[in-house]
Scaffold this active site. Structure first.
Site, PDB file in Angstrom:
ATOM      1  NE  ARG A  75      34.164  41.578  38.789  1.00 34.76           N
ATOM      2  CZ  ARG A  75      35.214  40.914  39.263  1.00 34.76           C
ATOM      3  NH1 ARG A  75      35.827  40.010  38.539  1.00 34.76           N
ATOM      4  NH2 ARG A  75      35.645  41.136  40.483  1.00 34.76           N
ATOM      5  CG  HIS A 119      39.810  43.636  41.909  1.00 33.18           C
ATOM      6  ND1 HIS A 119      39.011  42.971  41.000  1.00 33.18           N
ATOM      7  CD2 HIS A 119      40.979  42.950  41.922  1.00 33.18           C
ATOM      8  CE1 HIS A 119      39.675  41.945  40.478  1.00 33.18           C
ATOM      9  NE2 HIS A 119      40.872  41.911  41.025  1.00 33.18           N
ATOM     10  CD  GLU A 165      40.106  36.118  42.801  1.00 29.77           C
ATOM     11  OE1 GLU A 165      41.255  36.203  43.269  1.00 29.77           O
ATOM     12  OE2 GLU A 165      39.866  35.575  41.710  1.00 29.77           O
ATOM     13  CG  ASN A 293      36.589  36.016  40.277  1.00 21.09           C
ATOM     14  OD1 ASN A 293      35.521  36.298  39.765  1.00 21.09           O
ATOM     15  ND2 ASN A 293      37.414  36.911  40.776  1.00 21.09           N
ATOM     16  CE1 TYR A 295      41.886  33.749  35.936  1.00 22.86           C
ATOM     17  CE2 TYR A 295      40.889  34.006  38.107  1.00 22.86           C
ATOM     18  CZ  TYR A 295      41.231  34.527  36.871  1.00 22.86           C
ATOM     19  OH  TYR A 295      40.925  35.827  36.569  1.00 22.86           O
ATOM     20  CD  GLU A 363      38.799  38.040  38.196  1.00 24.44           C
ATOM     21  OE1 GLU A 363      39.762  37.245  38.346  1.00 24.44           O
ATOM     22  OE2 GLU A 363      38.706  39.113  38.817  1.00 24.44           O
TER      23      GLU A 363
END
Ligand code: PNW
Length: 455
Positions: A75, A119, A165, A293, A295, A363
């Site tokens: 990606r 992005h 995002e 994504n 985290y 991600e």
């Protein structure tokens, strides 16, 4: 033994501004990140992406690193100002050639390209001329840029992601000003996100009509930290639910239902823009898969009357939720809590709310205090991070969640936005003096994971 279904899509991810460099080569126009990073005080140590990992000149070497790990998919993002320097008008042939060569190199190594169109590196001209994503015209410019990409690359690219995002781009870029373009605008996040959603809708519509013969798939990659109720009390459970809706439902609901979440409309009223009927119709069903994504995890508590850092720029305050961490949770070098069970809950939340969509983790990864010693970088902490999060993925699949792929962030240590080069997320160590790459022990671990389809 943690296992994955046959054909699970193992990948790794990067983004253009974070790795390419060559900021004034090949006819590239400037982006809002060039201007932001060159503004004193905006990034750690004044770091910029001028050279970054020099991927622009070393992409063949980077594809070889991926081939060595055996990843099936890569990606990456296209820098809009590299293919269309001012954000509108004719394509830049040198920019087209760069991505075309990269795509060919990937395919020659049996690696499937997954391409992100945005992005965060908006052409600077669009920011200066129309205030970027605060202007409704930005959506049509984006659609035309997307068309140019489908046209040049769609013969070989069958997996597209419109926005990476949008929460971060809208809230940090147009609300708090801590990311490019550094705007602090009242209700800027709601306006900017609205235009990104319109841009997504217009591009997906175009892809499915004018480019239907390309027979590819298209989606979005919103981010979501998990928000766990601080206490079992109803007020905190509701606050945590609202907080997830204000970060993820903000984008997921329009893509799946054509409207913003009720909780946002109830709290924001007319501060939250409205879609026209046509826009709602185009948005509904505009994701062929659910990219996500992820985290970290926070506790969320009810915080009635929470004061925002600045008016209309802090959706978490508008959600009336307050966040905290358990001091017992381990942390990454970013200070982000490591709590893999949060990913399991998030996957179930998406599965339930959106009616069992196919989910792709676009991600997941961590920054660690990596050190080069005797020509090696041993990063057992990163391997543990991946093991923890992947065990929760495998568990969720066993529980019925339709998770089909996972992209480790990131292939390389790179320009970590406002944190500059000080935060390393890579499976490969990059010496930023020489731009030499070195697989960390996590890259070898990832290779074995892919070969065994489990660990
Ligand atoms: C994501 N936050 O960024 C991006 O998609 C990547 O480009 C980035 O390198 C990676 O995660 C690691 O940070 C984020 O403040 C940046 O909530 C900031 C936040 C979240 C994600």
């Amino acid at each position: 033994m943690v296992t994955f279904p046959p054909g699970f899509n193992w990948g790794t991810a990067t983004s253009s501004y974070q790795i390419e460099g060559a900021w004034r080569e090949g006819g590239r126009g400037l982006s809002i990140w060039d201007a932001f990073a060159h503004t004193p005080g905006k990034t750690a140590r004044g770091d910029t992406g001028d050279v970054a990992c020099d991927h622009y000149h070393r992409f063949r070497e980077d594809v070889a690193l991926m081939a060595r790990m055996g990843v099936k998919a890569y990606r990456f993002s296209i820098a809009w100002p590299r293919v269309q320097p001012a954000g509108y008008g004719a394509a830049n042939p040198q920019g087209i050639r760069f991505y075309s060569d990269l795509i060919d190199e990937l395919l020659a190594h049996n690696i499937t390209p997954w391409v992100t169109l945005y992005h965060w590196d908006l052409p600077l001209a669009l920011q200066l001329e129309i205030d970027g994503w605060l202007d409704p015209r930005c959506a049509a410019f984006f659609r035309d840029y997307a068309a140019l990409c489908f046209d040049h690359f769609g013969d070989r690219v069958k997996h597209w992601i419109t926005f990476n995002e949008p929460w971060v781009a809208a809230v940090l870029g147009y609300g708090q000003g801590s990311f490019a373009p550094g705007r602090v605008s009242r209700d800027g996040p709601y306006q900017a996100a609205h235009q990104m959603l319109r841009a997504h809708a217009l591009s997906v519509d175009l892809y499915r009509t004018r480019f239907a013969a390309q027979d590819g798939r298209i989606g979005m990659a919103p981010n979501c930290d998990w928000r766990e109720p601080l206490t079992p009390q109803a007020a905190d459970r509701e606050a945590a639910g609202r907080a997830v809706e204000f970060i993820l439902g903000w984008f997921g609901d329009p893509l799946w239902f054509g409207e913003y979440p009720e909780s946002m409309r109830a709290r924001l009223g007319e501060r939250l823009p409205r879609f026209t009927d046509r826009e709602s119709g185009l948005l509904r069903g505009s994701g062929d898969f659910f990219g996500i994504n992820h985290y970290t995890t926070h506790y969320a508590a009810d915080a009635p009357g929470k004061q925002p850092a600045c008016v209309g720029c802090d959706p978490d305050a508008d959600a009336e939720a307050a966040f905290s961490l358990d001091p017992a949770w381990p942390r990454t070098a970013m200070g982000w809590a490591i709590a893999p069970w949060g990913l399991n809950r998030l996957l179930h939340w998406i599965d339930r709310r959106y009616g069992r969509p196919e989910i792709v983790i676009t991600e997941n990864g961590c920054a660690m205090e990596d050190r080069l010693e005797d020509g090696r970088v041993d990063d057992p902490g990163r391997i543990d991070f991946f093991k923890g999060y992947l065990a929760e993925c495998s568990k969720a699949i066993g529980e019925g969640v339709r998770l089909s792929g996972y992209f480790a962030w990131s292939l390389l240590d790179n320009f970590e936005w406002a944190s500059g080069y000080g935060k390393r997320f890579g499976l490969h160590y990059v010496d930023f003096a020489t731009r030499q790459r070195l697989p960390k022990s996590s890259a070898d671990w990832y290779r074995r994971l892919i070969a065994a389809n489990g660990f």
